[in-house]
Design an enzyme around this catalytic site. Sequence first.
Site, PDB file in Angstrom:
ATOM      1  N   TYR A   2      21.589 -48.862  34.426  1.00 26.30           N
ATOM      2  CA  TYR A   2      21.944 -50.138  33.819  1.00 26.30           C
ATOM      3  C   TYR A   2      21.322 -50.139  32.430  1.00 26.30           C
ATOM      4  CZ  TYR A   2      23.002 -52.263  38.388  1.00 26.30           C
ATOM      5  OH  TYR A   2      23.535 -52.587  39.606  1.00 26.30           O
ATOM      6  N   THR A  28      26.698 -47.899  35.423  1.00 29.04           N
ATOM      7  CA  THR A  28      27.358 -48.998  36.129  1.00 29.04           C
ATOM      8  C   THR A  28      27.857 -50.026  35.124  1.00 29.04           C
ATOM      9  OG1 THR A  28      25.926 -48.662  38.020  1.00 29.04           O
ATOM     10  CG2 THR A  28      27.018 -50.785  37.881  1.00 29.04           C
ATOM     11  N   ARG A  37      24.753 -64.494  45.022  1.00 26.22           N
ATOM     12  CA  ARG A  37      24.299 -64.021  46.338  1.00 26.22           C
ATOM     13  C   ARG A  37      23.619 -65.169  47.063  1.00 26.22           C
ATOM     14  NH1 ARG A  37      22.448 -58.072  44.160  1.00 26.22           N
ATOM     15  NH2 ARG A  37      24.548 -57.530  43.477  1.00 26.22           N
ATOM     16  N   LYS A 126      30.840 -46.147  36.828  1.00 28.99           N
ATOM     17  CA  LYS A 126      30.918 -46.772  38.162  1.00 28.99           C
ATOM     18  C   LYS A 126      31.244 -48.261  38.030  1.00 28.99           C
ATOM     19  CE  LYS A 126      28.150 -47.670  42.285  1.00 28.99           C
ATOM     20  NZ  LYS A 126      27.770 -49.066  42.183  1.00 28.99           N
ATOM     21  N   HIS A 150      31.341 -52.899  43.644  1.00 23.92           N
ATOM     22  CA  HIS A 150      29.915 -53.096  43.908  1.00 23.92           C
ATOM     23  C   HIS A 150      29.701 -53.552  45.367  1.00 23.92           C
ATOM     24  CE1 HIS A 150      26.384 -53.088  41.083  1.00 23.92           C
ATOM     25  NE2 HIS A 150      25.783 -53.499  42.176  1.00 23.92           N
ATOM     26  N   ARG A 153      29.478 -57.241  46.089  1.00 16.82           N
ATOM     27  CA  ARG A 153      28.235 -57.969  45.834  1.00 16.82           C
ATOM     28  C   ARG A 153      28.201 -58.605  44.447  1.00 16.82           C
ATOM     29  NH1 ARG A 153      23.657 -56.589  48.620  1.00 16.82           N
ATOM     30  NH2 ARG A 153      22.424 -56.226  46.767  1.00 16.82           N
TER      31      ARG A 153
HETATM   32  C1  LIG Z   1      20.650 -53.180  48.177  1.00 17.11           C
HETATM   33  C2  LIG Z   1      21.696 -52.663  47.233  1.00 17.11           C
HETATM   34  C3  LIG Z   1      21.331 -52.328  45.934  1.00 17.11           C
HETATM   35  C4  LIG Z   1      22.276 -51.853  45.034  1.00 17.11           C
HETATM   36  N1  LIG Z   1      21.883 -51.516  43.782  1.00 17.11           N
HETATM   37  C5  LIG Z   1      22.808 -50.979  42.942  1.00 17.11           C
HETATM   38  C6  LIG Z   1      22.414 -50.538  41.651  1.00 17.11           C
HETATM   39  O1  LIG Z   1      21.244 -50.635  41.261  1.00 17.11           O
HETATM   40  N2  LIG Z   1      23.368 -50.020  40.842  1.00 17.11           N
HETATM   41  C7  LIG Z   1      24.673 -49.914  41.241  1.00 17.11           C
HETATM   42  O2  LIG Z   1      25.517 -49.433  40.493  1.00 17.11           O
HETATM   43  N3  LIG Z   1      25.074 -50.310  42.462  1.00 17.11           N
HETATM   44  C8  LIG Z   1      24.175 -50.837  43.314  1.00 17.11           C
HETATM   45  N4  LIG Z   1      24.569 -51.251  44.544  1.00 17.11           N
HETATM   46  C9  LIG Z   1      25.992 -51.147  44.928  1.00 17.11           C
HETATM   47  C10 LIG Z   1      26.235 -49.783  45.567  1.00 17.11           C
HETATM   48  O3  LIG Z   1      25.977 -48.738  44.662  1.00 17.11           O
HETATM   49  C11 LIG Z   1      27.669 -49.637  46.044  1.00 17.11           C
HETATM   50  O4  LIG Z   1      28.580 -49.819  44.976  1.00 17.11           O
HETATM   51  C12 LIG Z   1      28.070 -50.573  47.175  1.00 17.11           C
HETATM   52  O5  LIG Z   1      26.953 -50.926  47.966  1.00 17.11           O
HETATM   53  C13 LIG Z   1      29.119 -49.865  48.015  1.00 17.11           C
HETATM   54  O6  LIG Z   1      29.505 -50.629  49.112  1.00 17.11           O
HETATM   55  P1  LIG Z   1      28.901 -50.400  50.585  1.00 17.11           P
HETATM   56  O7  LIG Z   1      27.533 -51.006  50.572  1.00 17.11           O
HETATM   57  O8  LIG Z   1      29.863 -51.154  51.438  1.00 17.11           O
HETATM   58  O9  LIG Z   1      28.869 -48.904  50.860  1.00 17.11           O
HETATM   59  C14 LIG Z   1      23.630 -51.721  45.456  1.00 17.11           C
HETATM   60  C15 LIG Z   1      23.989 -52.042  46.772  1.00 17.11           C
HETATM   61  C16 LIG Z   1      23.036 -52.515  47.661  1.00 17.11           C
HETATM   62  C17 LIG Z   1      23.467 -52.830  49.072  1.00 17.11           C
END
Ligand SMILES: Cc1cc2nc3c(=O)[nH]c(=O)nc-3n(C[C@H](O)[C@H](O)[C@H](O)COP(=O)(O)O)c2cc1C
Length: 227
Positions: A2, A28, A37, A126, A150, A153
């Site tokens: 980031y 990202t 959230r 990403k 993401h 999220r």
């Molecule tokens: C606890 C958590 C932290 C995450 N932190 C990042 C992050 O720092 N950078 C990022 O690009 N994606 C982050 N993500 C998103 C994941 O890289 C990913 O895109 C997403 O979780 C994929 O979906 P899934 O959890 O259903 O496999 C995070 C996801 C979770 C659950």
Amino acid sequence: MYLVGGRDVAEGAIERASRAGFSALVVTIDTPVAGMRERDPRSGMKELLSGGFFAKFPFLLQFVGHPRWVAGFLLDGGVPPLPNIVIPGKGPMPLLDVTAALARAVVTWDDLKWIRESWRGPIVVKGVVTAEDARRSVGEGADAIVVSNHGGRQLDCVSPSLQTLPEIVSAVGNQTEVLFDGGIRRGSDIVKAICLGARAVLLGRGYAYGLGARAAWRDASPGHFEG
Ligand SMILES: Cc1cc2nc3c(=O)[nH]c(=O)nc-3n(C[C@H](O)[C@H](O)[C@H](O)COP(=O)(O)O)c2cc1C
């Protein structure tokens, strides 16, 4: 990566990643605004991290009810700083500051240009959910893209990433590697993503659920736990 903390911080991270032998850099692009959230306000994330005693008070019963968790958390050092976001002259960014810093960390196509100059290896963009952004990413020098919302999220109105995968594959699949994430929980999910044109998939929550299930199983049946 980031762009939290600005270019100097990012350049420091790029330099450390390169020295540590990482081969690809994932940038990202889908966090220009923070996702809503709802569980965080409900569980008192902000109050527990930064509030005074009275703000924390409504959530303290949670601590009383989970003494083992609290002991483990404190023994583990409590709230961790972010060792991969090092502010020059100050050290790792406190977790408390990250939400505000993320809100200022919008990545633009111009940023990809200087990232391209700073990082010699492959760059993965990403958070692509439209064919238009996929084409632009390739045009700006992405060696791969991750079709991802993401894990749902971030923004709750974007298309499911599996639905956007085929149009993105037909737009850029012959020019770049198209990776995919979101909702991969079992082998058949991987097969579906590959059949829709993904080269590979990434996991976010899957491994965390596995670790959680293992810990729950160990707590529930300590006598049977051998792993
Ligand atoms: C606890 C958590 C932290 C995450 N932190 C990042 C992050 O720092 N950078 C990022 O690009 N994606 C982050 N993500 C998103 C994941 O890289 C990913 O895109 C997403 O979780 C994929 O979906 P899934 O959890 O259903 O496999 C995070 C996801 C979770 C659950």
